[in-house]
Enzyme design. Structure first.
Site, PDB file in Angstrom:
ATOM      1  N   ARG A  50       0.833  -1.194   0.000  1.00 42.41           N
ATOM      2  CA  ARG A  50       0.000   0.000   0.000  1.00 42.41           C
ATOM      3  C   ARG A  50       0.875   1.254   0.000  1.00 42.41           C
ATOM      4  NH1 ARG A  50      -1.237   2.356   5.088  1.00 42.41           N
ATOM      5  NH2 ARG A  50      -0.105   1.388   6.809  1.00 42.41           N
ATOM      6  N   ASN A  60       7.896   1.167  -0.322  1.00 41.10           N
ATOM      7  CA  ASN A  60       7.903  -0.009  -1.180  1.00 41.10           C
ATOM      8  C   ASN A  60       8.551   0.221  -2.537  1.00 41.10           C
ATOM      9  OD1 ASN A  60       6.546  -1.905   0.566  1.00 41.10           O
ATOM     10  ND2 ASN A  60       4.702  -0.690   0.260  1.00 41.10           N
ATOM     11  N   SER A 118      -5.592  -2.037   8.827  1.00 37.26           N
ATOM     12  CA  SER A 118      -5.917  -3.218   8.018  1.00 37.26           C
ATOM     13  C   SER A 118      -4.832  -4.278   8.184  1.00 37.26           C
ATOM     14  CB  SER A 118      -6.039  -2.849   6.541  1.00 37.26           C
ATOM     15  OG  SER A 118      -7.031  -1.878   6.336  1.00 37.26           O
ATOM     16  N   SER A 120      -2.857  -7.973   6.934  1.00 36.50           N
ATOM     17  CA  SER A 120      -2.496  -8.665   5.695  1.00 36.50           C
ATOM     18  C   SER A 120      -3.615  -9.598   5.266  1.00 36.50           C
ATOM     19  CB  SER A 120      -1.204  -9.465   5.902  1.00 36.50           C
ATOM     20  OG  SER A 120      -0.116  -8.622   6.173  1.00 36.50           O
ATOM     21  N   GLN A 141       6.683 -10.694   1.323  1.00 41.88           N
ATOM     22  CA  GLN A 141       6.826  -9.359   1.884  1.00 41.88           C
ATOM     23  C   GLN A 141       7.771  -8.510   1.033  1.00 41.88           C
ATOM     24  OE1 GLN A 141       4.961  -8.501   4.543  1.00 41.88           O
ATOM     25  NE2 GLN A 141       4.131 -10.570   4.494  1.00 41.88           N
ATOM     26  N   ARG A 187      25.934 -20.229  31.172  1.00 38.81           N
ATOM     27  CA  ARG A 187      25.780 -19.860  29.748  1.00 38.81           C
ATOM     28  C   ARG A 187      26.421 -20.942  28.880  1.00 38.81           C
ATOM     29  NH1 ARG A 187      28.666 -17.285  25.683  1.00 38.81           N
ATOM     30  NH2 ARG A 187      27.553 -15.706  24.452  1.00 38.81           N
TER      31      ARG A 187
END
Length: 420
Positions: A50, A60, A118, A120, A141, A187
């Site tokens: 969009r 985009n 909105s 996906s 994507q 660890r």
């Protein structure tokens, strides 16, 4: 790639796709559903893009390493050869134009599915309502520019041949997580720990029946583990300059293998110079150029790349000599492509070994023909549409140096691929 036997499986949809607010719009059923399809299921790639963006306006289609961001994933999707159709869902004219330029079809989404709120899933449901022929959606994507066709090919096989209802991408990370404890902590060594899998958001494939239930992940579900260097998400963990470096090193540049550049041809007016010409009192022309560009030319030549200059204007020999660039030049050229072709043959090169920096309509044929093409930021629109790289710098203001750096990175990429 071992799928969910390696990950986690479920026969019940898991609410990962987050249904749209309220009940999703009812989907029309695919033709032939329930009766056995004579043709293979229609797999459609769908890139949601969009126009609105809270962070970077029109992100985009912003240029990343000289290519619109969305162009990187569209190139990978189209070259994968597994999709019956490749679509971009958008509400913006400029994004539509770029999508078509790269060979994708466009679905103009409604204002209802173009809001910040909105999901996906909302946009995918709307797309499927208009495209009854689609049986499987590969939601890719736009913010994952290091995606490669091989990943998409393997996932398509998992869906079509192995019967998975949904497949999503993950990346393995070795990041230690700590929680507060009263006494010391132990660890483990990195080499003793397999790490953890994280969704990287690169793609989500799902069959229509699953989306009809309001999910993008579920059913017989699998993850697909992407290589870490291909897992670049601009939305989450990386900024633009870093992303450009990653894409130049690990991105997908097309089906044809890159070749090492041996010749760079540069238009004088508007590329080497800013296009301005000054005339002295004794009628001598004066032009200027950026020292950075002179350094760029020098670096190219030291790397064994021939640099030649071209102009359709009758530049004087005295002016060219005064530039002290030590480059062969051809002026008063009416057919630039013919001259470049002559130089190419003279050096025994194929077109893939030639680069061209131009900025005008008269450069378009050369830009389309060579292996690597670029224009300054202020080039004419026709020239911009014909190239693979648009510089951030303007003509006469560092464009040559910038393009030189781009060439060096691609040469490094070529050399690395030869060593594998």
């Amino acid at each position: 790639m071992d799928a969910l036997e390696k990950g986690a499986a479920t026969s019940v949809p898991a609410p990962r796709g987050r249904p749209s607010r309220g009940r999703p719009p009812k989907l029309q059923r695919s033709r032939g559903a329930g009766r056995g399809l004579e043709k293979p299921p229609h797999l459609a790639a769908l890139v949601l893009a969009r126009g609105g963006s809270k962070g970077i306006p029109l992100k985009n289609i912003k240029r990343l390493a000289g290519v619109p961001l969305i162009g990187w994933v569209l190139r990978a999707a189209l070259d994968a050869g597994v999709f019956q159709s490749v679509w971009v869902s958008t509400d913006h004219d400029e994004i539509e134009n770029v999508a078509k330029q790269f060979g994708a079809q466009v679905h103009r989404r409604s204002s209802e599915t173009s809001k910040d709120s909105s999901t996906s899933l909302d946009a995918i449901v709307e797309f499927l309502n208009y495209h009854n022929e689609v049986d499987i959606v590969g939601n890719i994507q736009a913010t994952s520019p290091c995606l490669h066709p091989t990943d998409l090919q393997k996932v398509a096989e998992m869906i079509r041949e192995e019967g998975y209802d949904s497949v999503f991408s993950v990346v393995r990370r070795h990041q230690f997580r700590w929680s507060e404890i009263q006494k010391g902590a132990k660890r483990p060594r990195r080499q003793d720990w397999d790490g953890e899998l994280y969704e990287n958001g690169s793609f989500y494939f799902a069959k229509r029946h699953l989306i009809e239930m309001g999910y993008l992940q579920g059913g017989k579900m699998a993850y697909y583990e992407m290589r870490a260097e291909h897992s670049v998400d601009i939305d989450v963990d990386i900024d633009w300059p870093i992303a450009e470096q990653r894409v130049l090193r690990f991105g997908y540049f097309g089906k044809e293998k890159l070749k090492e550049i041996k010749l760079l041809v540069c238009n004088i007016d508007g590329c080497l110079t800013n296009g301005h010409i000054y005339v002295s009192g004794d009628q001598k022309e004066i032009i200027s150029y950026d020292v950075k560009d002179a350094i760029g030319i020098s670096l190219l030549k030291k790397s064994g790349i021939e640099v030649r200059l071209i102009s359709e204007r009758a530049c004087s020999k005295q002016t060219l000599s005064a530039l002290k660039l030590d480059c062969k030049a051809e002026v008063s050229v009416s057919d630039k492509l013919a001259i470049v072709d002559e130089w190419r043959k003279e050096m025994g090169l194929c077109w893939k070994e030639v680069a061209y920096l131009g900025n005008e309509v008269s450069d378009e044929e050369c830009l389309k023909r060579v292996g690597l093409s670029a224009v300054p930021a202020d080039a004419c629109s026709g020239a911009q549409k014909a190239v693979g790289y648009i510089c951030k710098c303007s003509g006469g203001r560092g464009a040559i140096r910038e393009f030189a750096e781009h060439i060096f990175l691609l040469i490094e990429k070529v050399n690395n691929s030869c060593q594998k």
